[in-house]
Design an enzyme around this catalytic site. Structure first.
Site, PDB file in Angstrom:
ATOM      1  N   PHE A 249      -0.998 -19.718 -30.957  1.00 22.40           N
ATOM      2  CA  PHE A 249      -0.448 -18.385 -30.720  1.00 22.40           C
ATOM      3  C   PHE A 249      -1.534 -17.359 -30.390  1.00 22.40           C
ATOM      4  O   PHE A 249      -1.376 -16.169 -30.646  1.00 22.40           O
ATOM      5  CB  PHE A 249       0.370 -17.912 -31.917  1.00 22.40           C
ATOM      6  N   ILE A 475      -0.860 -27.107 -27.105  1.00 26.17           N
ATOM      7  CA  ILE A 475      -0.797 -26.436 -28.405  1.00 26.17           C
ATOM      8  C   ILE A 475       0.628 -26.474 -28.978  1.00 26.17           C
ATOM      9  O   ILE A 475       1.032 -25.608 -29.745  1.00 26.17           O
ATOM     10  CB  ILE A 475      -1.329 -24.998 -28.308  1.00 26.17           C
ATOM     11  N   GLY A 476       1.350 -27.537 -28.560  1.00 29.56           N
ATOM     12  CA  GLY A 476       2.738 -27.657 -28.944  1.00 29.56           C
ATOM     13  C   GLY A 476       3.676 -27.207 -27.848  1.00 29.56           C
ATOM     14  O   GLY A 476       4.887 -27.128 -28.036  1.00 29.56           O
ATOM     15  N   GLY A 696       5.666 -18.646 -16.330  1.00 30.34           N
ATOM     16  CA  GLY A 696       5.557 -19.102 -17.707  1.00 30.34           C
ATOM     17  C   GLY A 696       6.670 -18.493 -18.535  1.00 30.34           C
ATOM     18  O   GLY A 696       7.230 -17.454 -18.177  1.00 30.34           O
ATOM     19  N   GLU A 699       5.700 -16.771 -23.742  1.00 29.47           N
ATOM     20  CA  GLU A 699       5.553 -15.443 -24.344  1.00 29.47           C
ATOM     21  C   GLU A 699       6.713 -14.523 -23.962  1.00 29.47           C
ATOM     22  O   GLU A 699       7.083 -13.628 -24.730  1.00 29.47           O
ATOM     23  CB  GLU A 699       4.200 -14.847 -23.952  1.00 29.47           C
TER      24      GLU A 699
END
Length: 739
Positions: A249, A475-476, A696, A699
């Protein structure tokens, strides 16, 4: 490959593999406990020692003396390294404070020593025997007080949000004074912790003057450079390996104490050393999202058109740090001829503030999207209608620059239909379900798109197996899977014929994972390498590379067809390339948009807010893997629930530290907090972003959620909370009558 003009038709558009909902190829390793995380690399070194970090017990001041004799004499202790033994260290390019403190202390829980022992328990016990004499200094820990004299300061988060100290278009003050309807309100967001599952952890080994660090890091190339700079060794002598990251994160964008202290401990001990930060140390030792105080002023005409809009934000950081860029989305989200944004930075001696998922937009939209609802109410307009009335297809500050794609109106309209917005009662505190007051809320979501240079190497062996090498991290988020999908699509093979190797600094430098740029940029780098590999295959076979098809594990041109394995031959074939970007992002404003919808219930007796259902409608270019993308969005929505209702680092303003520095006291959502979540992706491809035509979502799914929840709580109760989190103590004495 230089990407300078919008993408035309290319093999990715076939959509045989890319764009399909594939299971995560790393999922079986994670669910069976066989994914090799940094602290658990039992396969790479023999007989590692264990390091335990000693952290500063003051927030500001100096170390007068360190008493190490008792700790050195403890059972199993091999060595202890302090700043005195470490030699000259420097600060990395991406760090605000030194990762090893002493004698100066810059913040609470700054590392001041590492104890290395045969076992973890021995290292921890000995670390507790270290005695330190401190000379406490006067620190600055109160953001509200510090902002009274804080100077204006611009910043670039490095993750897509940036703003100068002050930015003006038109005459805001004049237009605001003349506006028919006005809002002038103050909002606050608290400090937030990343609170990822995997702690910061590293295993370090020296081979002569060569250092290898198995670590948990989002940006391998950045990390390699900062390890080298901090330790004062050549970059080519450092290798970072991070194939699996248990959440970041933004908290693992940069090298942290664990990596540096493991390296120092290993050098002093003469053997590999592994270090993990204990959970209670992570909150003050590492970075966090800084608290903000925001003022928003909006003026409109009687029809609801915005004529003046201003967003001012103040935040704090250590000396040398930067402000949270909470005004960045306000520069682009809504129309309005007269505009002003500004940021102030207060110097504080709290732990370092830095990037956390959607830096800038996440806290900025928590304020802006409440303000938009408040203005809609003043105007007697539906909140969605007010947002639509002020939509813009051009950059409001640079009208000559159009958005490459902007489907905010459709996201809001489709979301309203799917969510049943027409059933919402515009008058607050009117809908009851047993003991619950029920309300609906909406917010716009916005996150800029960033394109990052990214490289990869792709090879084919004599069995027809395609292998991708890149220092990209997972990162997952599903990087392994979408990279495999890209290679499979480009080379015409099934997914089970693709092997992906990530997270090694010996591989080509990628975009890394951050700023929701990873998916589009890293796959574009793989695309570029595959284009070169396709050309190499065609050339070897004597095919015209412009008239060749890769499908079903074969290469076809005209009436000729050759198996990919045969084309590779015994020696195999390899190609490497990097996607680099021209000025398309300057010509077009590239952004992602969402409509966030939330229904809450508020207990009329206690003021407790509970989520009932959530919906996100996202417009974010081509969705490379709808299954993993949905997972990203619902995870972000869940984080938005935490930001809105519970997450808050409590600051001790006397001694300068975050008091609730563990997961028992820093509350995050659990399964019982999250009911039904739905995600809708709008059809969209954006040829200006890359050959993948993607953007993306990781976020975007967070941006706006907090405000949608706060707006829903207002609709349920008629109580407007402008200071996050929305907790029952802020509502209880204002609740409507129970009868």
């Amino acid at each position: 490959m230089k990407f300078t003009t919008p993408a035309g038709q290319n093999p990715i558009d076939q959509g045989k593999v890319v764009g399909k909902p594939h299971d995560r190829i790393d999922g079986k390793f994670k669910t069976t406990g066989t994914a090799p995380y940094a602290y658990e690399r039992h396969d790479v070194v023999a007989n590692p020692a264990y390091g335990y970090i000693v952290h500063a017990a003051i927030a500001k001041g100096r170390i007068g003396a360190m008493h190490l004799a008792e700790a050195k004499a403890a059972p199993g202790v091999i060595t202890i390294v302090t700043a005195a033994e470490a030699g000259k260290l420097t600060k990395g390019d991406f760090n605000t404070a030194m990762l090893l403190g002493g004698p100066e202390i810059q913040h609470y829980h700054q590392a001041i020593a590492i104890v290395v022992a045969e076992t973890f328990e021995q290292a921890r016990t000995a670390a507790n025997l270290v005695r330190v004499d401190y000379e406490r200094g006067k620190g600055r820990f109160d953001l509200e007080e510090a902002l009274k004299t804080a100077p204006l300061k611009g910043n670039d988060s490095g993750e897509g949000s940036k703003a100068p100290p002050v930015d003006r278009v038109g005459d805001f003050e004049g237009a605001f004074a003349k506006a028919a309807v006005k809002l002038d309100a103050r909002y606050t967001t608290p400090d937030h912790s990343h609170a990822m599952m995997e702690p910061h952890a590293s295993l370090a080994r020296w081979d002569g003057d060569k250092l290898t660090v198995w670590t948990s890091n989002q940006m391998i190339a950045w990390g390699k450079g900062d390890v080298a700079k901090t330790l004062g060794i050549p970059k080519e002598n450092v290798r970072l390996i991070s194939p699996y990251v248990g959440g970041g994160f933004g908290g693992k964008l940069f090298v942290r104490t664990d990596a540096i202290m493991a390296a120092l401990g290993a050098r002093a001990a003469g053997r590999p050393v592994k270090v993990a930060l204990a959970r209670p140390m992570m909150f003050n030792n590492t970075t966090h999202r800084p608290a903000t105080t925001q003022r928003i002023r909006i003026g409109t005409d009687r029809s609801g058109k915005i004529t003046a809009i201003a967003h001012e934000s103040g935040s704090g950081d250590l000396p040398g740090g930067g402000p949270e860029t909470a005004v960045s989305q306000t520069k682009l989200l809504y129309a309005g001829a007269n505009r002003m944004t500004s940021m102030r930075l207060a110097v504080l001696d709290l732990p370092e503030g830095n990037a956390m998922r959607a830096p800038g937009e996440a806290p900025g939209l928590m304020a802006l999207e409440i303000a938009m609802d408040e203005m809609a109410e003043k105007l007697g307009m539906d909140p969605i209608a007010f947002r639509i009335a002020n939509d813009t297809q051009v950059d409001p500050e640079k009208p000559e620059r159009r958005f490459s794609q902007r489907q905010l109106i459709k996201a809001l309209q489709d979301g309203a239909k799917a969510f049943g917005w027409d059933k919402r009662n515009a008058k607050p505190a009117q809908v009851r379900d047993g003991k619950w007051l029920v309300g609906m809320g909406v917010a716009a979501g916005f996150r800029n798109n960033m394109n990052m240079k990214s490289g990869a190497k792709v090879s084919i062996d004599r069995k027809g197996i395609v292998t991708v090498y890149t220092d990209m991290t997972d990162i997952g988020t599903g990087s392994y899977t979408i990279i495999a999908q890209t290679a499979a699509e480009m080379m015409g093979v099934d997914m089970d014929r693709v092997v992906v190797r990530l997270g090694d600094s010996d591989s080509p430098v990628s975009s890394g994972s951050g700023g929701q740029w990873g998916a589009n940029s890293s796959t574009a780098g793989v695309y570029a390498a595959c284009v070169k590999l396709r050309e190499a295959v065609a050339q070897k076979l004597g095919f015209n590379s412009g008239d060749v098809e890769f499908a079903d594990g074969k290469v076809r041109s005209g009436n000729r067809s050759v198996a990919l394995a045969e084309a590779a031959g015994d020696a195999g074939l390899t190609a490497e390339d990097t996607i680099d970007y021209g000025d398309l992002a300057k010509t077009y404003q590239q952004s992602t948009f969402a409509g966030h919808f939330v229904e809450v219930g508020v207990d009329m007796y206690t003021g407790e807010v509970r989520i009932r259902r959530m919906l996100a409608v996202c417009a974010a270019g081509r969705i490379l893997n709808p299954k993993s993308a949905r997972s990203q969005v619902i995870g972000a929505m869940t984080m938005g629930v935490g930001s809105a209702l519970m997450e808050e680092l409590a600051v001790d303003k006397r001694f300068g530290f975050f008091v609730n520095h563990d997961l028992a006291q820093y509350e995050v959502p659990v399964h019982a907090d999250i009911p039904h979540q739905e995600v809708i992706f709008l059809e969209e491809t954006d040829p200006t972003t890359s050959p993948m035509k993607a953007k993306g979502v990781g976020e975007l799914g967070l941006c706006g959620v907090g405000a949608a929840i706060a707006n829903a709580a207002y609709n349920a109760t008629g109580i407007r909370i402008r200071d996050y989190p929305v907790t029952l103590d802020k509502m209880l004495d204002k609740m409507p009558p129970v009868a």
